[in-house]
Design a protein around this motif. Structure first.
Motif, mmCIF file in Angstrom:
data_model
loop_
_atom_site.group_PDB
_atom_site.id
_atom_site.type_symbol
_atom_site.label_atom_id
_atom_site.label_comp_id
_atom_site.label_asym_id
_atom_site.label_seq_id
_atom_site.Cartn_x
_atom_site.Cartn_y
_atom_site.Cartn_z
ATOM 1 N N ILE A 69 98.617 32.326 -37.044
ATOM 2 C CA ILE A 69 97.466 32.067 -37.911
ATOM 3 C C ILE A 69 96.406 33.158 -37.711
ATOM 4 N N CYS A 70 96.119 33.871 -38.799
ATOM 5 C CA CYS A 70 95.100 34.923 -38.706
ATOM 6 C C CYS A 70 94.196 34.860 -39.934
ATOM 7 N N VAL A 71 93.612 33.687 -40.123
ATOM 8 C CA VAL A 71 92.645 33.498 -41.217
ATOM 9 C C VAL A 71 91.243 33.371 -40.622
ATOM 10 N N ARG A 72 90.230 33.262 -41.470
ATOM 11 C CA ARG A 72 88.852 33.089 -40.997
ATOM 12 C C ARG A 72 88.762 31.839 -40.111
ATOM 13 N N ALA A 73 87.954 31.915 -39.057
ATOM 14 C CA ALA A 73 87.903 30.836 -38.062
ATOM 15 C C ALA A 73 87.703 29.462 -38.700
ATOM 16 N N ASP A 74 86.782 29.352 -39.643
ATOM 17 C CA ASP A 74 86.450 28.023 -40.177
ATOM 18 C C ASP A 74 87.606 27.385 -40.962
ATOM 19 N N LEU A 75 88.562 28.209 -41.375
ATOM 20 C CA LEU A 75 89.718 27.666 -42.099
ATOM 21 C C LEU A 75 90.813 27.162 -41.159
ATOM 22 N N VAL A 76 90.718 27.534 -39.875
ATOM 23 C CA VAL A 76 91.833 27.285 -38.954
ATOM 24 C C VAL A 76 92.167 25.793 -38.791
ATOM 25 N N PRO A 77 91.179 24.896 -38.571
ATOM 26 C CA PRO A 77 91.556 23.490 -38.373
ATOM 27 C C PRO A 77 92.376 22.935 -39.547
ATOM 28 N N GLY A 78 91.967 23.258 -40.756
ATOM 29 C CA GLY A 78 92.702 22.792 -41.939
ATOM 30 C C GLY A 78 94.121 23.336 -41.963
ATOM 31 N N ILE A 79 94.259 24.607 -41.621
ATOM 32 C CA ILE A 79 95.583 25.244 -41.606
ATOM 33 C C ILE A 79 96.471 24.582 -40.551
ATOM 34 N N VAL A 80 95.888 24.296 -39.396
ATOM 35 C CA VAL A 80 96.670 23.664 -38.327
ATOM 36 C C VAL A 80 97.139 22.280 -38.786
ATOM 37 N N GLU A 81 96.284 21.593 -39.500
ATOM 38 C CA GLU A 81 96.665 20.279 -40.028
ATOM 39 C C GLU A 81 97.870 20.418 -40.966
ATOM 40 N N GLU A 82 97.806 21.420 -41.827
ATOM 41 C CA GLU A 82 98.949 21.676 -42.722
ATOM 42 C C GLU A 82 100.220 21.980 -41.922
ATOM 43 N N CYS A 83 100.040 22.755 -40.873
ATOM 44 C CA CYS A 83 101.197 23.080 -40.009
ATOM 45 C C CYS A 83 101.792 21.792 -39.448
ATOM 46 N N GLY A 84 100.898 20.892 -39.025
ATOM 47 C CA GLY A 84 101.352 19.614 -38.483
ATOM 48 C C GLY A 84 102.180 18.857 -39.507
ATOM 49 N N LYS A 85 101.650 18.818 -40.719
ATOM 50 C CA LYS A 85 102.362 18.085 -41.772
ATOM 51 C C LYS A 85 103.732 18.701 -42.042
ATOM 52 N N LYS A 86 103.788 20.019 -41.920
ATOM 53 C CA LYS A 86 105.039 20.725 -42.202
ATOM 54 C C LYS A 86 106.048 20.560 -41.061
ATOM 55 N N GLY A 87 105.559 20.128 -39.898
ATOM 56 C CA GLY A 87 106.458 19.982 -38.750
ATOM 57 C C GLY A 87 106.599 21.248 -37.921
ATOM 58 N N VAL A 88 105.616 22.133 -38.042
ATOM 59 C CA VAL A 88 105.609 23.359 -37.227
ATOM 60 C C VAL A 88 105.477 22.970 -35.756
ATOM 61 N N LYS A 89 106.260 23.614 -34.895
ATOM 62 C CA LYS A 89 106.249 23.245 -33.480
ATOM 63 C C LYS A 89 105.078 23.883 -32.719
ATOM 64 N N VAL A 90 104.881 25.172 -32.959
ATOM 65 C CA VAL A 90 103.830 25.890 -32.227
ATOM 66 C C VAL A 90 103.030 26.750 -33.188
ATOM 67 N N ALA A 91 101.702 26.812 -32.952
ATOM 68 C CA ALA A 91 100.853 27.699 -33.735
ATOM 69 C C ALA A 91 100.184 28.691 -32.792
ATOM 70 N N VAL A 92 100.319 29.991 -33.119
ATOM 71 C CA VAL A 92 99.599 31.018 -32.370
ATOM 72 C C VAL A 92 98.368 31.373 -33.195
ATOM 73 N N VAL A 93 97.189 31.034 -32.656
ATOM 74 C CA VAL A 93 95.963 31.262 -33.429
ATOM 75 C C VAL A 93 95.305 32.569 -32.977
ATOM 76 N N ILE A 94 95.473 33.578 -33.807
ATOM 77 C CA ILE A 94 94.917 34.897 -33.515
ATOM 78 C C ILE A 94 93.402 34.899 -33.774
ATOM 79 N N SER A 95 92.991 34.180 -34.798
ATOM 80 C CA SER A 95 91.585 34.167 -35.230
ATOM 81 C C SER A 95 90.618 33.964 -34.062
ATOM 82 N N ALA A 96 89.493 34.687 -34.106
ATOM 83 C CA ALA A 96 88.433 34.521 -33.113
ATOM 84 C C ALA A 96 87.239 33.871 -33.791
ATOM 85 N N GLY A 97 86.245 33.461 -32.981
ATOM 86 C CA GLY A 97 85.050 32.838 -33.552
ATOM 87 C C GLY A 97 84.925 31.383 -33.130
ATOM 88 N N PHE A 98 85.476 31.053 -31.970
ATOM 89 C CA PHE A 98 85.416 29.673 -31.485
ATOM 90 C C PHE A 98 84.491 29.581 -30.265
#
Lengths: 446, 446
Positions: A69-98
């Motif tokens: 995941i390399c999107v703007r920080a504020d979009l990351v939680p939503g993207i992770v939720e989508e990943c969850g729904k898709k059944g993604v096992k692991v997410a590597v979050v490159i984005s900074a700003g936390f």
């Protein structure tokens, strides 16, 4: 955890068409090297680098093991939720700003989203992972500027991404082979201890290198470190040792660096090998990538340069090694075989006119000496009489581990590369060779 | 002494027609590079390498300033006597086989012959001297294996020939320029103190490097060291610090290594900079070849990698440097000029997306800060946003001395070479950069 390093498919969320963007570099790299499926995700593109592009990870027809995941920080939680729904096992979050910039609330939302669906997370604020077995790499470095080390038996965990990249680049230069790498940033989920645990069981990994600023959970870390060290050497560099360093560490990865004394105690009790600086980290990891253990700390020094021999002797004594006292039969044999002007003693000075054959004579005697655990071979190649043949002589296979010291310019560097390719670790100064031997001894005794 | 480094004519006594012999290599080297007259002496040859060959130094029509002697040891006293009769000023005796192998009587005869005619002697059992100004070199190394450093402002004195060659070769690799070199072997006449005395007055020499095992005359050495250190930095590596090392030193150059504690006291009192190992010797000499002094020990650390910044901070504190506390107006300016996510503090973290321009902004502020004495610039080039432009930015000329840290493989090495060529010393790790700064501070305060 397996899916982090051995995913069958990877989605790059935030893939970009623009060269120079992180989301372009990561995708290009994966497309070129990764032996698995790669899916770019970007709602504003149809195709990137010839790959079909998806608006959302949810649109991908296939299963997705790993999401980068390399999107703007504020979009990351939503993207992770989508990943969850898709059944993604692991997410590597490159984005900074936390949390590293004080944005704790956003980080909490990211954690919640991941927990809700059981998605494991690396990062945020990291450069991600490498597995040199299958070409997986989430690094977004410029190939002109960064050289990936070859596959080897090292796993490297770094709290700092830039440091991780710089050390990997240097490993490539030093011919140190890396099997897996992970930069773990803010560590909201997967942390140094999880990785230690995983690497302790990973048969491809022979030695673990760590750069840490502060660990999340001391007890968990101690247990993982101890467990891993029992199976394979773990070399650790701890930063944030001083008050000023701790403050800097806090603004870097929001790490609580903690008391250095406590860390030292932990390293010692767990039989981890502490590196006091970056050079030691790289040097020790290198020696362990060749040898796991030695039988004791009695070192024999063989040299064609008296000065280097004396320096190595001083360093060996100062580092707490023992200068091997050769058996009488070794001394007799050496005196018989070597020219009279050689100094049969420890250091064994073969003198400036030694050729490779003289080294072989000496090594054939010393490998059988019961009072010798490890041999430090110093070879100064500027002298006329010894040349490339030294590579064959040193790599002929001896019953004792050899750590070599060769220093100089182009010619010496070429020989060093050949020696290392054939199984002999080489250091440019006596001090660094001796310290590497000391690290070997320390681990072996622990 | 002048004739040792600036002879108008050199006789090579023991010149040889056989490639691979010392007497051939020395002659060839002089013929190719030396800007003066060269006379081969060998009773069994008429011509060598196109030069007329003489049976004896006495047969040479011209005056001979310097004789390089590389004949069998037992012939040396007679040859020196001939040199005396000829009026030779200095003899460099390469030949070995004197007191270092117990042959004291032969050495005495050599000394007598020299004294009788007032010939100054370097050696025996040495590899001689180099002066990069006029191409004088008595080294008999293989040009394929040994690279001569370029001319620079360093003078280097070594008790060990092989070590001298190895370090010179490494200096070439490190782009450290050497003006003069002397390997002095058994030191029957000209010793380390004479050379210190000479180099203290030599305007081409900006820094003196020394590798010593044991000095002949402690009082003379102390005085020469103190005098020289007053004018220019002297970096000393002492070998034979431990009992075992001392024994090895005795069989190497028949040196009485003496008490290391006494030496440390001497170094300290004379304000010499002690190098604890070879790497420090080379690193310290390098920094002094760029800067002679700094105004104090308040260091500013500027980085694009947080981890390297923290390590540098720890090292600075441990090495006894002070982390500069920036002036309020600097802090205000930096906060105004730099992006918000940069960490305006010391270390100043420009963060991973810093370009060369951001470095320039920071340096322009810090060079004016009254609380800063020296700037340690860390630049990790693996990151995408900073590239070759950093060379122009760092070499633009600032009011404060800059010591840089850049580490990595081919690309980084190329940039390091450019930086060093343009006046910025660079080290591969924070520890080595910080230690070099500490050496500068120590000398400046002495």
């Amino acid at each position: 955890m397996r899916e982090l390093f051995y995913p069958r498919s990877v989605a790059v969320i935030g893939a970009s068409r623009n060269k120079g963007k992180v989301g372009y570099a990561i995708l290009e790299n994966l497309k070129l090297n990764f032996k698995g499926k790669v899916y770019p995700v970007n709602p504003n593109a149809r195709e990137i680098l010839g790959l079909k592009c998806y608006s959302s990870v949810l649109d991908i027809e296939d299963d997705v093991d790993l999401a980068v995941i390399c999107v703007r920080a504020d979009l990351v939680p939503g993207i992770v939720e989508e990943c969850g729904k898709k059944g993604v096992k692991v997410a590597v979050v490159i984005s900074a700003g936390f949390s590293e910039v004080g944005n704790r609330e956003l980080e909490e939302r990211l954690i919640e989203a991941a927990r809700k669906y059981g998605v494991r997370v690396v990062g945020p604020n990291c450069i991600g992972v490498v597995n040199n077995e299958n070409g997986l790499s989430t690094l977004f470095s410029d190939p002109e500027k960064f050289k990936m080390p070859e596959n080897g038996n090292i796993a490297f965990v770094s709290h700092s991404g830039a440091l991780g990249l710089a050390v990997m680049d240097k490993f490539a230069e030093m011919q140190v082979g890396v099997n897996k790498f992970a930069s773990i940033g803010n560590r909201v989920d997967i942390d140094e201890s999880d990785l230690l645990e995983y690497f302790s069981r990973d048969k491809r990994v022979g030695v673990v290198a760590m750069y840490i600023e502060g660990v999340r959970n001391g007890r968990k870390f101690f247990n993982a470190l101890k467990k891993c060290s029992k199976r394979k050497p773990v070399v650790v560099l701890k930063a944030g040792k001083t008050e000023q360093g701790k403050r800097a560490a806090f603004s870097h990865t929001a790490s609580l660096a903690g008391s250095y004394e406590v860390y030292r105690g932990v390293f010692k009790q767990a039989n981890a090998v502490e590196a006091r600086d970056l050079e030691e980290l790289m040097d020790y990891v290198k020696v362990f990538s060749y040898y796991k253990k030695v039988s004791g700390r009695r070192v024999a020094i063989v040299t064609n340069g008296g000065g280097f021999g004396i320096i190595a002797t001083d360093e060996a004594v100062n580092e707490g090694l023992e200068l091997a006292c050769f058996e009488k039969k070794s001394v007799d044999k050496l005196k018989k075989l070597l020219p009279e002007h050689c100094v049969v003693s420890n250091p064994l000075d073969l003198t400036g006119d030694a050729d490779a054959y003289r080294y072989e004579l000496a090594l054939r005697v010393l490998e059988k000496d019961k009072n010798v655990d490890v041999i430090c071979v110093i070879c100064l190649l500027q002298l006329a009489t010894v040349g490339r043949e030294i590579v064959h002589v040193l790599t002929r296979g001896y019953k004792k581990p050899i750590v070599a010291c060769v220093g100089g310019s182009a010619y010496s560097i070429k020989i060093v590369k050949e020696l290392q390719k054939r199984g002999i670790p080489v250091y440019p100064t006596p001090h660094r060779a001796i310290k590497a031997i000391r690290a070997l001894c320390e681990y072996s005794e622990g």
